[in-house]
Each structure stands twice: as structure tokens, then as C-alpha cells.
Motif scaffolding. Structure first.
Motif, PDB file in Angstrom:
ATOM      1  N   THR A   1      -2.374   6.936  -8.353  1.00  0.00           N
ATOM      2  CA  THR A   1      -1.954   8.319  -8.126  1.00  0.00           C
ATOM      3  C   THR A   1      -1.747   9.089  -9.436  1.00  0.00           C
ATOM      4  O   THR A   1      -1.076  10.109  -9.450  1.00  0.00           O
TER       5      THR A   1
ATOM      6  N   CYS B   1       1.654  11.383  -5.554  1.00  0.00           N
ATOM      7  CA  CYS B   1       0.899  11.077  -4.337  1.00  0.00           C
ATOM      8  C   CYS B   1      -0.549  11.494  -4.574  1.00  0.00           C
ATOM      9  O   CYS B   1      -0.874  12.145  -5.572  1.00  0.00           O
TER      10      CYS B   1
ATOM     11  N   PRO C   1      -5.019  10.209   0.601  1.00  0.00           N
ATOM     12  CA  PRO C   1      -5.139   8.784   0.923  1.00  0.00           C
ATOM     13  C   PRO C   1      -6.574   8.252   0.937  1.00  0.00           C
ATOM     14  O   PRO C   1      -6.825   7.123   0.521  1.00  0.00           O
TER      15      PRO C   1
ATOM     16  N   PRO D   1       1.756   3.407   1.226  1.00  0.00           N
ATOM     17  CA  PRO D   1       1.889   4.863   1.312  1.00  0.00           C
ATOM     18  C   PRO D   1       2.857   5.396   0.255  1.00  0.00           C
ATOM     19  O   PRO D   1       3.849   4.743  -0.080  1.00  0.00           O
ATOM     20  N   CYS D   2       2.578   6.568  -0.243  1.00  0.00           N
ATOM     21  CA  CYS D   2       3.400   7.165  -1.305  1.00  0.00           C
ATOM     22  C   CYS D   2       4.755   7.652  -0.800  1.00  0.00           C
ATOM     23  O   CYS D   2       5.746   7.563  -1.517  1.00  0.00           O
ATOM     24  N   TRP D   3       4.787   8.195   0.396  1.00  0.00           N
ATOM     25  CA  TRP D   3       6.012   8.796   0.917  1.00  0.00           C
ATOM     26  C   TRP D   3       7.180   7.809   0.892  1.00  0.00           C
ATOM     27  O   TRP D   3       8.274   8.135   0.448  1.00  0.00           O
TER      28      TRP D   3
ATOM     29  N   ARG E   1       1.395  15.893  -6.948  1.00  0.00           N
ATOM     30  CA  ARG E   1       0.097  15.603  -6.338  1.00  0.00           C
ATOM     31  C   ARG E   1      -0.915  15.334  -7.455  1.00  0.00           C
ATOM     32  O   ARG E   1      -1.012  16.126  -8.391  1.00  0.00           O
TER      33      ARG E   1
ATOM     34  N   TYR F   1      -1.906   5.475   6.421  1.00  0.00           N
ATOM     35  CA  TYR F   1      -1.283   6.518   5.604  1.00  0.00           C
ATOM     36  C   TYR F   1      -0.794   7.707   6.425  1.00  0.00           C
ATOM     37  O   TYR F   1      -0.726   8.829   5.929  1.00  0.00           O
TER      38      TYR F   1
ATOM     39  N   ASP G   1       1.942   9.785   4.756  1.00  0.00           N
ATOM     40  CA  ASP G   1       1.444  10.585   3.631  1.00  0.00           C
ATOM     41  C   ASP G   1       0.657  11.791   4.135  1.00  0.00           C
ATOM     42  O   ASP G   1       0.824  12.902   3.620  1.00  0.00           O
TER      43      ASP G   1
END
Length: 189
Positions: A17, A64, A67, A108-110, A127, A176, A179
Motif C-alpha cells: 500500500t 490503503c 484491493p 484487509p487494510c481497514w 490512499r 476485501y 475495504d
């Protein structure tokens, strides 16, 4: 993870990311005042034993990325740059995606910056698609001079959409989901 007690920030690093770029800049600029964990650097914030008072007082940020683009980037990184990832060297993208345990490798980034109850702790999630602009906001928020970002570990491949079919789009969408919903990502042609 990188933490600066002087500037009161915590940086959480999801894979693929733009975090290698940010890590290189932050550790170079703040060599004497940052603790940068090399081993386990891609863990979520819950992995680290951080004092709850610090979590409340410090500026927490992360990154992030779309995905689908992130998966293609990870595949090419594993295929071309990672000596320990044999599966990507042996398979084309779609068979790799079906066999590879994506959620174990590219989480996943979240969730990376959520507490155990699912509450988001990050003040900013940059981002990758707007990394310089978003990192400028981070610099302003933590009171440091803005830093021009280099591009580290770029992979060379076609647009991510050319690697997916309907089934693989669905697989990535399921993995994802958070995300896609929380960051508003869409599959683009």
C-alpha cells in the motif's frame, strides 16, 4: 509499525500500500526519534502492546489501496521480487489467486487500525492512489515539514482489471469487503 514519541504518531503498515516508501522517508527523517519494528512490521495495531493512553493521544495513520490493484501488485512482487514465494513463480494470476491464501498474506487494510471491538483508531488512512497528497495532510497534522515521496518497489504490469474474470473479482470482493465499503473502492476497467 513505526512510532515517534517526539512527534506523537504511530504508523501502521499494511502490505502493498506504499508503506515501504513511507517507512524509508520516516526512518530516514526521524532516525534518532522513531522506533521502527522490522520484524512483524505488517501486523495490525492490536498485535502490539501499546499503552491505551498512547493510543488516545497519538496520531495514528496507515495506508490503503484498491484491493484488486493490491492483489495484482502482490502477485508480481511475489513472482519477481520475493525469493521465498514459489507459488507465484509457478502459476499465472488466476490459478494463483484460487490457491493462494490471500487473506492470510494480504489482510484487509481497514482492520489493520481497528481495536478489538472493531472501532477505527486511525486519524488518517492514506490512499496509495493519492499518497503524496494524503501524506501531506499527515505531515501537517503531526507538525512536520512536508516531504516529497519517492516511489519504492514498483511492479511492472498491465492495469489490474486485465487479470480478473468475474469469479476472481468476486473472490477479491468477498475478502476485501470492508475495504471496498469503507474506502469506496470500485473495480475499474
Amino acid at each position: 509499525m513505526i512510532i515517534s514519541h517526539k512527534h506523537k504518531f504511530i504508523f501502521i503498515e499494511p502490505k502493498k500500500t506504499g508503506t515501504t516508501t513511507l517507512r524509508s522517508v520516516l526512518t530516514k527523517k526521524f532516525t534518532d526519534e522513531c522506533s521502527a519494528l522490522k520484524k512483524h512490521r505488517h501486523e495490525n495495531i492490536q498485535y502490539y502492546s501499546i499503552n491505551p493512553e498512547i493510543l488516545e493521544e497519538y496520531y495514528i495513520f496507515s495506508c490503503c489501496r484498491n484491493p484488486w490493484a493490491r492483489l495484482v501488485s502482490f502477485y508480481f512482487w511475489a513472482k519477481d521480487l520475493s525469493p521465498q514465494t514459489r507459488l507465484a513463480k509457478e502459476l499465472e494470476f488466476l490459478p494463483w489467486l484460487e490457491k493462494f491464501s490471500v487473506s492470510d498474506q494480504v489482510e484487509p487494510c481497514w482492520e489493520k487500525t481497528c481495536d478489538k471491538d472493531g472501532n477505527q483508531l486511525a486519524s488518517k488512512i492514506c490512499r496509495m492512489e493519492n499518497l503524496q497528497e494524503d501524506f501531506n495532510e499527515v505531515c501537517d497534522s503531526i507538525g512536520i515539514q512536508r516531504i516529497d515521496l519517492p516511489h519504492k518497489l514498483a511492479t511492472d504490469h498491465d492495469h489490474y482489471s486485465s487479470y480478473f474474470d468475474e469469479r476472481s473479482k468476486e473472490i477479491a470482493g468477498r475478502i476485501y469487503k470492508n475495504d471496498i465499503e469503507n474506502f469506496g473502492y470500485k473495480f475499474e476497467s
